[in-house]
Design a protein around this motif. Structure first.
Motif, PDB file in Angstrom:
ATOM      1  N   LEU A 412       0.829  -1.205   0.000  1.00 53.44           N
ATOM      2  CA  LEU A 412       0.000   0.000   0.000  1.00 53.44           C
ATOM      3  C   LEU A 412       0.865   1.257   0.000  1.00 53.44           C
ATOM      4  O   LEU A 412       0.607   2.198  -0.765  1.00 53.44           O
ATOM      5  CB  LEU A 412      -0.908   0.008   1.237  1.00 53.44           C
ATOM      6  CG  LEU A 412      -2.228  -0.740   1.158  1.00 53.44           C
ATOM      7  CD1 LEU A 412      -2.884  -0.779   2.530  1.00 53.44           C
ATOM      8  CD2 LEU A 412      -3.174  -0.092   0.141  1.00 53.44           C
ATOM      9  N   PHE A 413       1.882   1.263   0.839  1.00 57.41           N
ATOM     10  CA  PHE A 413       2.712   2.458   0.946  1.00 57.41           C
ATOM     11  C   PHE A 413       3.457   2.729  -0.361  1.00 57.41           C
ATOM     12  O   PHE A 413       3.589   3.887  -0.786  1.00 57.41           O
ATOM     13  CB  PHE A 413       3.695   2.325   2.106  1.00 57.41           C
ATOM     14  CG  PHE A 413       4.474   3.588   2.356  1.00 57.41           C
ATOM     15  CD1 PHE A 413       3.838   4.724   2.840  1.00 57.41           C
ATOM     16  CD2 PHE A 413       5.835   3.647   2.087  1.00 57.41           C
ATOM     17  CE1 PHE A 413       4.549   5.902   3.062  1.00 57.41           C
ATOM     18  CE2 PHE A 413       6.551   4.822   2.306  1.00 57.41           C
ATOM     19  CZ  PHE A 413       5.902   5.951   2.791  1.00 57.41           C
ATOM     20  N   VAL A 414       3.929   1.693  -1.009  1.00 59.10           N
ATOM     21  CA  VAL A 414       4.613   1.871  -2.292  1.00 59.10           C
ATOM     22  C   VAL A 414       3.653   2.447  -3.331  1.00 59.10           C
ATOM     23  O   VAL A 414       4.003   3.373  -4.074  1.00 59.10           O
ATOM     24  CB  VAL A 414       5.226   0.542  -2.767  1.00 59.10           C
ATOM     25  CG1 VAL A 414       5.727   0.657  -4.207  1.00 59.10           C
ATOM     26  CG2 VAL A 414       6.370   0.119  -1.843  1.00 59.10           C
ATOM     27  N   LEU A 415       2.437   1.920  -3.388  1.00 60.90           N
ATOM     28  CA  LEU A 415       1.441   2.455  -4.325  1.00 60.90           C
ATOM     29  C   LEU A 415       1.129   3.917  -4.026  1.00 60.90           C
ATOM     30  O   LEU A 415       0.961   4.732  -4.945  1.00 60.90           O
ATOM     31  CB  LEU A 415       0.157   1.630  -4.264  1.00 60.90           C
ATOM     32  CG  LEU A 415       0.085   0.391  -5.148  1.00 60.90           C
ATOM     33  CD1 LEU A 415      -1.097  -0.489  -4.742  1.00 60.90           C
ATOM     34  CD2 LEU A 415      -0.018   0.775  -6.618  1.00 60.90           C
ATOM     35  N   MET A 416       1.051   4.251  -2.747  1.00 58.78           N
ATOM     36  CA  MET A 416       0.702   5.620  -2.358  1.00 58.78           C
ATOM     37  C   MET A 416       1.880   6.584  -2.514  1.00 58.78           C
ATOM     38  O   MET A 416       1.677   7.796  -2.524  1.00 58.78           O
ATOM     39  CB  MET A 416       0.214   5.628  -0.901  1.00 58.78           C
ATOM     40  CG  MET A 416      -1.105   4.920  -0.712  1.00 58.78           C
ATOM     41  SD  MET A 416      -1.466   4.615   1.034  1.00 58.78           S
ATOM     42  CE  MET A 416      -3.063   3.799   0.917  1.00 58.78           C
ATOM     43  N   THR A 417       3.075   6.052  -2.661  1.00 63.43           N
ATOM     44  CA  THR A 417       4.255   6.897  -2.808  1.00 63.43           C
ATOM     45  C   THR A 417       4.688   7.011  -4.270  1.00 63.43           C
ATOM     46  O   THR A 417       5.091   8.087  -4.723  1.00 63.43           O
ATOM     47  CB  THR A 417       5.418   6.350  -1.965  1.00 63.43           C
ATOM     48  OG1 THR A 417       4.976   6.193  -0.611  1.00 63.43           O
ATOM     49  CG2 THR A 417       6.618   7.284  -1.992  1.00 63.43           C
ATOM     50  N   LEU A 418       4.585   5.928  -5.008  1.00 59.82           N
ATOM     51  CA  LEU A 418       5.035   5.908  -6.399  1.00 59.82           C
ATOM     52  C   LEU A 418       3.885   5.908  -7.401  1.00 59.82           C
ATOM     53  O   LEU A 418       4.122   6.086  -8.599  1.00 59.82           O
ATOM     54  CB  LEU A 418       5.913   4.672  -6.651  1.00 59.82           C
ATOM     55  CG  LEU A 418       7.162   4.526  -5.787  1.00 59.82           C
ATOM     56  CD1 LEU A 418       7.912   3.254  -6.162  1.00 59.82           C
ATOM     57  CD2 LEU A 418       8.073   5.738  -5.921  1.00 59.82           C
ATOM     58  N   GLY A 419       2.661   5.710  -6.930  1.00 58.86           N
ATOM     59  CA  GLY A 419       1.536   5.572  -7.841  1.00 58.86           C
ATOM     60  C   GLY A 419       0.958   6.900  -8.301  1.00 58.86           C
ATOM     61  O   GLY A 419       1.092   7.926  -7.633  1.00 58.86           O
ATOM     62  N   ASP A 420       0.298   6.875  -9.445  1.00 59.03           N
ATOM     63  CA  ASP A 420      -0.421   8.027  -9.988  1.00 59.03           C
ATOM     64  C   ASP A 420      -1.533   7.486 -10.878  1.00 59.03           C
ATOM     65  O   ASP A 420      -1.964   6.337 -10.690  1.00 59.03           O
ATOM     66  CB  ASP A 420       0.526   8.977 -10.734  1.00 59.03           C
ATOM     67  CG  ASP A 420       1.368   8.270 -11.799  1.00 59.03           C
ATOM     68  OD1 ASP A 420       0.902   7.256 -12.370  1.00 59.03           O
ATOM     69  OD2 ASP A 420       2.497   8.732 -12.075  1.00 59.03           O
ATOM     70  N   ASP A 421      -2.009   8.262 -11.844  1.00 60.81           N
ATOM     71  CA  ASP A 421      -3.117   7.814 -12.678  1.00 60.81           C
ATOM     72  C   ASP A 421      -2.796   6.534 -13.445  1.00 60.81           C
ATOM     73  O   ASP A 421      -3.696   5.758 -13.767  1.00 60.81           O
ATOM     74  CB  ASP A 421      -3.524   8.917 -13.656  1.00 60.81           C
ATOM     75  CG  ASP A 421      -2.385   9.350 -14.556  1.00 60.81           C
ATOM     76  OD1 ASP A 421      -1.429   9.969 -14.053  1.00 60.81           O
ATOM     77  OD2 ASP A 421      -2.439   9.075 -15.770  1.00 60.81           O
ATOM     78  N   ARG A 422      -1.513   6.286 -13.725  1.00 58.06           N
ATOM     79  CA  ARG A 422      -1.142   5.073 -14.458  1.00 58.06           C
ATOM     80  C   ARG A 422      -1.422   3.808 -13.657  1.00 58.06           C
ATOM     81  O   ARG A 422      -1.566   2.716 -14.227  1.00 58.06           O
ATOM     82  CB  ARG A 422       0.338   5.133 -14.839  1.00 58.06           C
ATOM     83  CG  ARG A 422       0.676   6.210 -15.844  1.00 58.06           C
ATOM     84  CD  ARG A 422       2.177   6.395 -15.989  1.00 58.06           C
ATOM     85  NE  ARG A 422       2.779   6.904 -14.758  1.00 58.06           N
ATOM     86  CZ  ARG A 422       4.086   7.094 -14.586  1.00 58.06           C
ATOM     87  NH1 ARG A 422       4.935   6.810 -15.570  1.00 58.06           N
ATOM     88  NH2 ARG A 422       4.557   7.579 -13.447  1.00 58.06           N
ATOM     89  N   ALA A 423      -1.506   3.942 -12.342  1.00 51.90           N
ATOM     90  CA  ALA A 423      -1.762   2.780 -11.492  1.00 51.90           C
ATOM     91  C   ALA A 423      -3.233   2.392 -11.458  1.00 51.90           C
ATOM     92  O   ALA A 423      -3.575   1.342 -10.900  1.00 51.90           O
ATOM     93  CB  ALA A 423      -1.269   3.048 -10.075  1.00 51.90           C
TER      94      ALA A 423
END
Length: 451
Positions: A412-423
């Motif tokens: 979750l933390f990785v998604l919330m740190t590195l994620g954007d609309d592409r995710a």
């Protein structure tokens, strides 16, 4: 894989959703997780949730099963403060709040007297929300009734749960954007009758902020809330120190900024105040006593240099808090990117923002702030089928980093740190696929896939 219309769908993959505020129940009791889960939807509602091995044997044969590998399925994101007309001037350089309003915001909002321009921008705005996984938002229009008509028409066409209101602003702004106390009341009343409660749409009485509404306008805003008790109140509070000084000069009889609204009886369980950065203890107490909510807008607060929202203090006082992107002072429609900035805001204050708390703020916390947690915010059976499928391998960096993620909270933390609309692989609203990342490009406004 076919995504043809179906009355019954089952989404299979890792599923996580918030069930409570970690600040109230602790981290482990705040979420539900299925490593191989099944989310079943029919007629716009969630009809099943649990382990795939348990639910698949009893799944009807006509169900379309959609496999979601390398993904995380969670509730649709809830944005508790955003300005759709400011889509036109997002990323405007170099000002703090009051100058930013005069130099960028007000000129951009003037264009929304044109209903065609309003409709075009509303279309772009909603497409951006859905591309970023946001399925519900509390939205500012402009002073023009046409801006709200355009927004609601576009939202209704997609069957979205959205809240919007016409800005009330009868002083201390350019002449071309002013209404009057009476015209603001009459226009709002007509919009309420036309849109509030139609499908999944809700209306918010929307004074821009205390300095731009007269005593008469504030009084009539309260009258609307009395006449229609299930309306929202949406405005700004204590965003910028110069703004607060201005409010004190305009309302010398008030104890503090929140007291201005309180004196007009604008605090309630359906009142949402954006920002709330510079609050005293009494303001927190009154927010909690009245059930009012705050919208935490980290990207906007950093972009305009406004200050740091004190989430631990809001929690300590029991104030409901949701997350807001606050486009266009906010620099992204992405709730994931907004959570990235929220984490940093907490770090600057010597506090932590745990991934499960972030998930709560982005989903169930926002729904609670809007008093919609009986309908959205989690994946509980019976709620609206509003959810997002996040791709944990959306970018090469995400895919690489996820190899070393050893727990759900780390993923979750990785998604919330590195994620954007592409995710965001899919966004689903009322059971309709309203955004599919890998769909063929189409210049026409997207239409939801009926289910």
């Amino acid at each position: 894989m076919s995504l043809a219309p179906s009355s019954l769908r089952a989404w299979r993959g890792p599923i996580v959703h918030s069930v409570a505020d970690p600040a109230e129940v602790g981290l482990e009791a705040s979420y539900e997780y299925f490593a191989d889960g099944l989310l079943i939807t029919e007629h716009g509602r969630i009809t099943g949730l649990g382990p795939a091995e348990t639910l698949l044997p009893d799944l009807r044969q006509d169900a379309e099963v959609i496999a979601c590998p390398n993904a995380l399925i969670t509730a649709g994101f809830v944005d508790t403060h955003i300005h759709y007309p400011q889509t036109d001037m997002i990323a405007s350089y170099g000002e703090q709040l009051l100058d930013w309003l005069n130099n960028y915001t007000f000129p951009a909002e003037q264009r929304f007297a044109d209903s065609e321009h309003a409709a075009q921008t509303a279309n772009v705005f909603l497409n951006e929300l859905l591309r970023n996984g946001t399925t519900t938002a509390l939205v500012f229009g402009t002073v023009h009734a046409a801006s709200v008509d355009a927004f609601f028409a576009e939202a209704a066409a997609r069957d979205l749960r959205m809240i919007c209101g016409k800005v009330l602003m009868d002083r201390n702004a350019p002449e071309y954007l002013l209404d009057t106390a009476e015209s603001g009341y009459n226009d709002s009343k007509a919009l309420i009758e036309r849109w509030h409660g139609k499908g999944r749409l809700h209306y918010a009485v929307t004074p821009r902020f205390a300095p731009t509404s007269s005593h008469e306008q504030m009084t009539l805003a309260a009258k609307l809330l009395h006449e229609y008790p299930d309306l929202y109140l949406h405005t700004h509070l204590s965003e910028n120190k110069k703004e607060i000084e201005w409010v004190q000069a305009l309302f010398p009889e008030s104890r503090h900024y929140l007291d201005v609204y309180d004196r007009y009886q604008l605090l309630s369980e359906r009142s949402v105040f954006a920002h709330g950065i510079h609050l005293c203890d009494h303001e927190y107490e009154r927010l909690a006593e009245t059930g009012s909510a705050l919208a935490f807008c980290p990207t906007s607060n950093l972009f305009l240099g406004s200050g740091l929202f004190n989430l631990p203090k809001a929690e300590a006082h029991g104030v409901n808090v949701g997350l807001g992107t606050d486009v266009g002072a906010g620099t992204s429609f992405s709730i994931l990117e907004t959570l990235n900035e929220a984490y940093k805001v907490m770090q600057l204050q010597g506090a932590k923002l745990h991934p499960f708390k972030s998930l709560y703020l982005a989903t169930l916390g926002g729904a609670r702030a809007l008093r919609l947690d009986d309908r959205i915010g989690s994946l509980a059976v019976g709620k609206d089928a509003d959810f997002v499928v996040l791709d944990s391998h959306a970018t090469p960096l995400l895919a690489h980093r996820m190899q070393y993620a050893t727990s759900l909270e780390e993923r979750l933390f990785v998604l919330m740190t590195l994620g954007d609309d592409r995710a965001v692989r899919y966004t689903v609203a009322a059971g309709n696929i309203v955004h599919e990342r890998d769909a063929a490009p189409d210049n026409r406004p997207p239409k939801p896939t009926s289910i």
